[in-house]
Design an enzyme around this catalytic site. Structure first.
Site, PDB file in Angstrom:
ATOM      1  N   GLU A 141       0.514  -1.025   0.243  1.00 17.29           N
ATOM      2  CA  GLU A 141      -0.240   0.128  -0.161  1.00 17.29           C
ATOM      3  C   GLU A 141       0.661   1.436   0.113  1.00 17.29           C
ATOM      4  O   GLU A 141       1.731   1.359   0.747  1.00 17.29           O
ATOM      5  CB  GLU A 141      -0.960   0.053   1.414  1.00 17.29           C
ATOM      6  CG  GLU A 141      -1.753   1.381   1.380  1.00 17.29           C
ATOM      7  CD  GLU A 141      -1.897   1.622   2.324  1.00 17.29           C
ATOM      8  OE1 GLU A 141      -1.929   1.263   3.399  1.00 17.29           O
ATOM      9  OE2 GLU A 141      -3.481   1.983   2.802  1.00 17.29           O
ATOM     10  N   GLU A 238     -11.084   2.637   7.409  1.00 17.38           N
ATOM     11  CA  GLU A 238     -10.021   3.117   8.256  1.00 17.38           C
ATOM     12  C   GLU A 238     -10.045   4.591   7.946  1.00 17.38           C
ATOM     13  O   GLU A 238      -9.326   5.576   7.854  1.00 17.38           O
ATOM     14  CB  GLU A 238      -8.602   2.821   7.509  1.00 17.38           C
ATOM     15  CG  GLU A 238      -7.746   2.698   7.996  1.00 17.38           C
ATOM     16  CD  GLU A 238      -6.033   1.704   7.280  1.00 17.38           C
ATOM     17  OE1 GLU A 238      -5.088   1.047   8.246  1.00 17.38           O
ATOM     18  OE2 GLU A 238      -6.426   2.906   6.510  1.00 17.38           O
TER      19      GLU A 238
HETATM   20  O1  LIG Z   1      -2.337   3.684   8.036  1.00 14.20           O
HETATM   21  C1  LIG Z   1      -2.919   2.960   6.391  1.00 14.20           C
HETATM   22  O2  LIG Z   1      -3.370   3.278   5.963  1.00 14.20           O
HETATM   23  C2  LIG Z   1      -2.770   1.452   6.778  1.00 14.20           C
HETATM   24  O3  LIG Z   1      -3.158   0.741   5.695  1.00 14.20           O
HETATM   25  C3  LIG Z   1      -2.070   0.574   8.034  1.00 14.20           C
HETATM   26  O4  LIG Z   1      -2.055  -0.405   7.616  1.00 14.20           O
END
Ligand SMILES: O=C(O)C(=O)CO
Length: 264
Positions: A141, A238
């Site tokens: 990522e 998230e």
């Molecule tokens: O900080 C982030 O975006 C994450 O996904 C860490 O795992």
């Protein structure tokens, strides 16, 4: 319609860890993510998932000493043995929880550091080789340097080039809409171009990393683009709730009934 996964390290944190699963399920989620499940026995996590009829969409490989500021091991040449052990540990959790996606955090290193580049490739090759026979994808990522100063993988272009060059069938891109907007912008064209490489998507508003739809982007348009592009995976939520987690789920209301219907 995207299937959303509540990240239990960000959402429902008003409650103890074990109670977050039931809270996510009651809110209408049928999947969750966890940054690091390792403080809890794999069987405990699996039990909570089963009790709340939830799928674990993704979690991360152990990151090193997070409290001391470490942000992963994969690109750190001096930590190769620890990285390898961490893959085996994570795969144990993945098997216990039937998780098929693991995010390998790169760590803090200069992007141009040749030893880091080589360590990263070796680490990812090892992780993919171990994970492949278990049906698990390894994700990388790009993360913006405002949230994670000094993070090695801070470019979508480099991530895509690496995945294409390594040609490993289970090495995939984790496309966090939040990081993409900060690093690069052009979110929908990015999703279109990178869709063949994408194994997981995450979302938060920009710039404050809060509820989707509350920032500078039209997140609903990005979700519609994912549908149009035939994306079958999850969208991990998230973000840091601006108040009580449940009170900030207005953005989720149009999708809630379908999450529940889809899981029947
Ligand atoms: O900080 C982030 O975006 C994450 O996904 C860490 O795992």
């Amino acid at each position: 319609m995207p299937r959303f996964a509540a990240n239990l390290s960000f959402l429902f944190t008003e409650r103890p860890f074990r109670e977050r699963f039931a809270a996510a399920s009651a809110a209408g989620f049928r999947a969750v993510e966890i940054l690091f499940p390792y403080d809890h026995a794999a069987e405990t996590v699996a039990g909570q998932l089963a009790a709340s009829k939830l799928e674990l969409a993704l979690f991360n490989l152990p990151p090193g000493d997070w409290a001391a500021g470490e942000r992963g091991l994969a690109a750190l040449p001096s930590r190769a043995a620890e990285f390898r052990a961490s893959v085996d540990r994570a795969l144990g959790y993945a098997q216990a929880t039937r998780t098929t996606r693991l995010h390998a955090l790169a760590g803090l290193a200069a992007p141009g550091d040749k030893a880091a580049v080589s360590a990263y490739r070796d680490a990812l090759a090892y992780a993919c080789e171990r994970a492949g026979p278990l049906g698990v994808d390894v994700l990388i990522e790009p993360i913006n340097g405002r949230d994670m100063p000094g993070y090695f993988l801070d470019s979508f272009e480099r991530a895509a080039e690496l995945i294409e060059a390594m040609r490993l069938p289970n090495l995939r891109l984790q496309f966090d809409i939040y990081h993409r907007q900060i690093l690069r912008g052009d979110v929908i064209r990015g999703l279109e171009a990178l869709m063949p490489l994408i194994g997981h998507v995450q979302v938060a508003s920009v710039p404050d990393r809060r509820e989707p739809g509350s920032g500078e982007l039209d997140d609903a348009a990005a979700f519609a683009a994912l549908d149009r592009l035939g994306y079958q995976g999850f969208v991990g939520c998230e973000y840091h709730p601006s108040g009580r987690s449940e009170d900030g789920l207005g953005w989720f209301a149009p999708y809630r009934a379908e999450q529940i219907a889809d899981s029947r």
